[in-house]
Design a protein around this motif. Structure first.
Motif, PDB file in Angstrom:
ATOM      1  N   SER A 102      15.381  30.761  -5.221  1.00 28.41           N
ATOM      2  CA  SER A 102      16.824  30.797  -5.442  1.00 28.41           C
ATOM      3  C   SER A 102      17.542  31.295  -4.203  1.00 28.41           C
ATOM      4  O   SER A 102      18.671  30.894  -3.921  1.00 28.41           O
ATOM      5  N   VAL A 103      16.903  32.199  -3.435  1.00 28.00           N
ATOM      6  CA  VAL A 103      17.511  32.715  -2.211  1.00 28.00           C
ATOM      7  C   VAL A 103      17.694  31.585  -1.207  1.00 28.00           C
ATOM      8  O   VAL A 103      18.738  31.441  -0.569  1.00 28.00           O
ATOM      9  N   LYS A 104      16.674  30.724  -1.068  1.00 32.48           N
ATOM     10  CA  LYS A 104      16.739  29.595  -0.141  1.00 32.48           C
ATOM     11  C   LYS A 104      17.827  28.617  -0.566  1.00 32.48           C
ATOM     12  O   LYS A 104      18.614  28.136   0.248  1.00 32.48           O
ATOM     13  N   ILE A 105      17.884  28.332  -1.862  1.00 33.26           N
ATOM     14  CA  ILE A 105      18.898  27.418  -2.374  1.00 33.26           C
ATOM     15  C   ILE A 105      20.284  27.963  -2.080  1.00 33.26           C
ATOM     16  O   ILE A 105      21.176  27.257  -1.622  1.00 33.26           O
ATOM     17  N   GLN A 106      20.478  29.266  -2.336  1.00 33.95           N
ATOM     18  CA  GLN A 106      21.782  29.873  -2.138  1.00 33.95           C
ATOM     19  C   GLN A 106      22.195  29.811  -0.673  1.00 33.95           C
ATOM     20  O   GLN A 106      23.339  29.507  -0.352  1.00 33.95           O
ATOM     21  N   THR A 107      21.269  30.096   0.239  1.00 30.31           N
ATOM     22  CA  THR A 107      21.566  30.068   1.667  1.00 30.31           C
ATOM     23  C   THR A 107      22.040  28.693   2.093  1.00 30.31           C
ATOM     24  O   THR A 107      22.965  28.554   2.886  1.00 30.31           O
ATOM     25  N   GLU A 108      21.430  27.655   1.562  1.00 29.43           N
ATOM     26  CA  GLU A 108      21.786  26.295   1.946  1.00 29.43           C
ATOM     27  C   GLU A 108      23.147  25.889   1.417  1.00 29.43           C
ATOM     28  O   GLU A 108      23.756  24.946   1.919  1.00 29.43           O
ATOM     29  N   LYS A 109      23.654  26.591   0.408  1.00 32.68           N
ATOM     30  CA  LYS A 109      24.952  26.225  -0.159  1.00 32.68           C
ATOM     31  C   LYS A 109      26.106  26.929   0.538  1.00 32.68           C
ATOM     32  O   LYS A 109      27.252  26.510   0.398  1.00 32.68           O
ATOM     33  N   HIS A 110      25.856  27.992   1.262  1.00 32.38           N
ATOM     34  CA  HIS A 110      26.909  28.595   2.083  1.00 32.38           C
ATOM     35  C   HIS A 110      27.274  27.623   3.201  1.00 32.38           C
ATOM     36  O   HIS A 110      26.444  26.817   3.653  1.00 32.38           O
ATOM     37  N   LEU A 111      28.499  27.708   3.671  1.00 38.34           N
ATOM     38  CA  LEU A 111      28.876  27.025   4.908  1.00 38.34           C
ATOM     39  C   LEU A 111      29.562  28.065   5.783  1.00 38.34           C
ATOM     40  O   LEU A 111      30.767  28.275   5.702  1.00 38.34           O
ATOM     41  N   LEU A 112      28.753  28.721   6.614  1.00 36.31           N
ATOM     42  CA  LEU A 112      29.269  29.809   7.442  1.00 36.31           C
ATOM     43  C   LEU A 112      29.671  29.324   8.826  1.00 36.31           C
ATOM     44  O   LEU A 112      30.464  29.975   9.508  1.00 36.31           O
ATOM     45  N   GLY A 113      29.106  28.196   9.265  1.00 38.77           N
ATOM     46  CA  GLY A 113      29.419  27.665  10.584  1.00 38.77           C
ATOM     47  C   GLY A 113      28.679  26.360  10.786  1.00 38.77           C
ATOM     48  O   GLY A 113      27.900  25.919   9.931  1.00 38.77           O
ATOM     49  N   THR A 114      28.908  25.747  11.949  1.00 44.08           N
ATOM     50  CA  THR A 114      28.214  24.498  12.267  1.00 44.08           C
ATOM     51  C   THR A 114      27.008  24.724  13.171  1.00 44.08           C
ATOM     52  O   THR A 114      26.206  23.817  13.365  1.00 44.08           O
ATOM     53  N   LYS A 115      26.879  25.926  13.704  1.00 48.14           N
ATOM     54  CA  LYS A 115      25.853  26.174  14.720  1.00 48.14           C
ATOM     55  C   LYS A 115      24.448  25.874  14.225  1.00 48.14           C
ATOM     56  O   LYS A 115      23.604  25.392  14.973  1.00 48.14           O
ATOM     57  N   HIS A 116      24.199  26.167  12.952  1.00 46.46           N
ATOM     58  CA  HIS A 116      22.842  26.002  12.438  1.00 46.46           C
ATOM     59  C   HIS A 116      22.722  24.815  11.469  1.00 46.46           C
ATOM     60  O   HIS A 116      21.717  24.691  10.767  1.00 46.46           O
ATOM     61  N   LEU A 117      23.722  23.936  11.460  1.00 49.87           N
ATOM     62  CA  LEU A 117      23.630  22.737  10.636  1.00 49.87           C
ATOM     63  C   LEU A 117      22.900  21.646  11.418  1.00 49.87           C
ATOM     64  O   LEU A 117      23.184  21.422  12.591  1.00 49.87           O
ATOM     65  N   SER A 118      21.989  20.974  10.766  1.00 54.65           N
ATOM     66  CA  SER A 118      21.262  19.883  11.421  1.00 54.65           C
ATOM     67  C   SER A 118      22.159  18.651  11.524  1.00 54.65           C
ATOM     68  O   SER A 118      23.183  18.542  10.839  1.00 54.65           O
ATOM     69  N   ALA A 119      21.749  17.723  12.361  1.00 53.18           N
ATOM     70  CA  ALA A 119      22.485  16.467  12.496  1.00 53.18           C
ATOM     71  C   ALA A 119      22.552  15.747  11.145  1.00 53.18           C
ATOM     72  O   ALA A 119      23.580  15.149  10.799  1.00 53.18           O
ATOM     73  N   GLN A 120      21.465  15.817  10.364  1.00 50.67           N
ATOM     74  CA  GLN A 120      21.447  15.150   9.061  1.00 50.67           C
ATOM     75  C   GLN A 120      22.422  15.807   8.094  1.00 50.67           C
ATOM     76  O   GLN A 120      23.134  15.120   7.348  1.00 50.67           O
ATOM     77  N   GLU A 121      22.483  17.135   8.094  1.00 55.80           N
ATOM     78  CA  GLU A 121      23.420  17.836   7.214  1.00 55.80           C
ATOM     79  C   GLU A 121      24.862  17.502   7.572  1.00 55.80           C
ATOM     80  O   GLU A 121      25.705  17.272   6.690  1.00 55.80           O
ATOM     81  N   LEU A 122      25.150  17.474   8.869  1.00 57.78           N
ATOM     82  CA  LEU A 122      26.499  17.129   9.323  1.00 57.78           C
ATOM     83  C   LEU A 122      26.860  15.710   8.891  1.00 57.78           C
ATOM     84  O   LEU A 122      27.952  15.459   8.367  1.00 57.78           O
ATOM     85  N   THR A 123      25.919  14.793   9.081  1.00 58.07           N
ATOM     86  CA  THR A 123      26.156  13.392   8.726  1.00 58.07           C
ATOM     87  C   THR A 123      26.357  13.234   7.224  1.00 58.07           C
ATOM     88  O   THR A 123      27.222  12.463   6.781  1.00 58.07           O
ATOM     89  N   ASN A 124      25.594  13.971   6.439  1.00 58.93           N
ATOM     90  CA  ASN A 124      25.745  13.900   4.981  1.00 58.93           C
ATOM     91  C   ASN A 124      27.143  14.307   4.549  1.00 58.93           C
ATOM     92  O   ASN A 124      27.743  13.688   3.660  1.00 58.93           O
ATOM     93  N   ILE A 125      27.663  15.365   5.161  1.00 60.61           N
ATOM     94  CA  ILE A 125      29.010  15.836   4.817  1.00 60.61           C
ATOM     95  C   ILE A 125      30.050  14.789   5.208  1.00 60.61           C
ATOM     96  O   ILE A 125      30.969  14.477   4.443  1.00 60.61           O
ATOM     97  N   LEU A 126      29.908  14.224   6.410  1.00 60.14           N
ATOM     98  CA  LEU A 126      30.853  13.204   6.868  1.00 60.14           C
ATOM     99  C   LEU A 126      30.804  11.972   5.961  1.00 60.14           C
ATOM    100  O   LEU A 126      31.845  11.407   5.612  1.00 60.14           O
ATOM    101  N   ASP A 127      29.604  11.562   5.578  1.00 60.58           N
ATOM    102  CA  ASP A 127      29.459  10.399   4.705  1.00 60.58           C
ATOM    103  C   ASP A 127      30.086  10.652   3.330  1.00 60.58           C
ATOM    104  O   ASP A 127      30.733   9.762   2.755  1.00 60.58           O
ATOM    105  N   ARG A 128      29.880  11.850   2.808  1.00 62.29           N
ATOM    106  CA  ARG A 128      30.448  12.154   1.491  1.00 62.29           C
ATOM    107  C   ARG A 128      31.974  12.238   1.567  1.00 62.29           C
ATOM    108  O   ARG A 128      32.668  11.840   0.623  1.00 62.29           O
ATOM    109  N   ALA A 129      32.495  12.737   2.687  1.00 67.22           N
ATOM    110  CA  ALA A 129      33.945  12.771   2.869  1.00 67.22           C
ATOM    111  C   ALA A 129      34.519  11.359   2.870  1.00 67.22           C
ATOM    112  O   ALA A 129      35.599  11.112   2.316  1.00 67.22           O
ATOM    113  N   ALA A 130      33.794  10.435   3.486  1.00 69.50           N
ATOM    114  CA  ALA A 130      34.238   9.035   3.496  1.00 69.50           C
ATOM    115  C   ALA A 130      34.308   8.493   2.069  1.00 69.50           C
ATOM    116  O   ALA A 130      35.232   7.738   1.716  1.00 69.50           O
ATOM    117  N   TYR A 131      33.338   8.891   1.239  1.00 69.24           N
ATOM    118  CA  TYR A 131      33.354   8.475  -0.164  1.00 69.24           C
ATOM    119  C   TYR A 131      34.618   9.003  -0.852  1.00 69.24           C
ATOM    120  O   TYR A 131      35.321   8.261  -1.549  1.00 69.24           O
TER     121      TYR A 131
END
Length: 302
Positions: free
Chosen positions: A3-32
């Motif tokens: 649950s700790v790992k899941i919770q950490t992944e749901k925070h959005l504290l910055g872009t520094k530690h977001l992977s290219a795939q995570e960034l792309t997923n957010i952009l794609d969902r925004a397009a939706y």
């Protein structure tokens, strides 16, 4: 997965530690969400989101609120004068109080650097950074990336020149980390007193003439009062040295675009005539804030 790992992944504290795939997923969902035919959905019906703004904001707070309401969430708005919330403990107590009342996520904006990461370790609800000090402003960077990708069709290989007060800019930092992750080249342009030397290894400092050759010319809001020692005697002097004037804009590449996180100091960092010129994406950027923040809130509560 814990649950700790899941919770950490749901925070959005910055872009520094977001992977290219995570960034792309957010952009794609925004397009939706931008193309979603129904303005208000029941996607997050019954979920409570608290907007906790310990630093003044208009555009960011309203953008988050519109995003939350479009998703069908119940919205709680908390704002505090900076003078009444000077200590980290006070911010922590406020967040913990709202958590104890049953909020499902918190959007938070604050002046202190470093406090948000500490809060995220102590609360059980996902937190979304709406701007912390001069550290990061991830949703602003995401909507900037979304605007660039929508215009050019890609981000990899683009040259983005960020011009202005890099030293105090959380927007510049979040854009730097995210753009680098997605294969773009970032350059900074700033007077010596507005440079952040620790970022030079990631983005070189270039002249104004070189910055005008970029695919994206991103101007930053400049607050001259934050700089002691009178770097410039007036706003007019800053405009003459580092402003995007009409004359300078004529030297930009034909395909290049102008961006600015806003609010804009017209006729200081950018001439009034350029704010809504054909090359400008400034108001389009603002509009993209809603689908981006819908994607980010959905990510936190999915």
């Amino acid at each position: 997965m814990s649950s700790v790992k899941i919770q950490t992944e749901k925070h959005l504290l910055g872009t520094k530690h977001l992977s290219a795939q995570e960034l792309t997923n957010i952009l794609d969902r925004a397009a939706y969400w931008e193309q979603h035919p129904v303005k208000v959905s029941n996607h997050l019906q019954g979920r409570f989101v608290a907007n906790m703004f310990f630093e003044n904001s208009t555009r960011t707070r309203f953008s988050f609120e519109v995003a939350e309401k479009r998703l069908g969430a119940e919205v709680l708005n908390f704002s505090a004068a900076v003078s009444s919330v000077e200590k980290g403990e006070s911010i922590y107590d406020t967040v913990k109080t709202l958590e104890s009342m049953g909020i499902d996520a918190g959007v938070i904006r604050m002046k202190p650097n470093g406090l948000l990461a500490q809060l995220a370790e102590k609360v059980k609800v996902p937190l979304i950074n709406a701007g912390d000090g001069n550290n990061e402003h991830p949703t602003q960077a995401l909507l900037d990336l979304y605007t660039m990708r929508k215009h050019f069709g890609h981000l990899s290989g683009l040259h983005v020149a960020i011009i202005g007060d890099i030293l105090h800019s959380r927007v510049a930092r979040s854009n730097l980390w995210a753009l680098r992750s997605l294969g773009a080249k970032v350059s900074f342009c700033a007077p010596s007193g507005m440079q952040a030397p620790e970022l030079a290894e990631y983005a070189p400092y270039i002249s104004m003439d070189e910055a005008l050759k970029a695919d994206v010319v991103m101007m930053l809001r400049v607050q001259l009062e934050r700089h002691e020692g009178a770097l410039f005697s007036s706003a007019a002097d800053y405009r003459a040295a580092y402003g995007l004037t009409v004359e300078r804009s004529e030297r930009m590449a034909r395909h290049a675009i102008i961006m600015h996180p806003a609010p804009v100091n017209r006729n200081v960092e950018i001439d009034d005539e350029l704010v809504e010129c054909p090359k400008s994406k400034i108001f389009e950027q603002m509009g993209h804030g809603v689908p981006i923040r819908m994607a980010v809130i959905e990510r936190a509560l999915s």
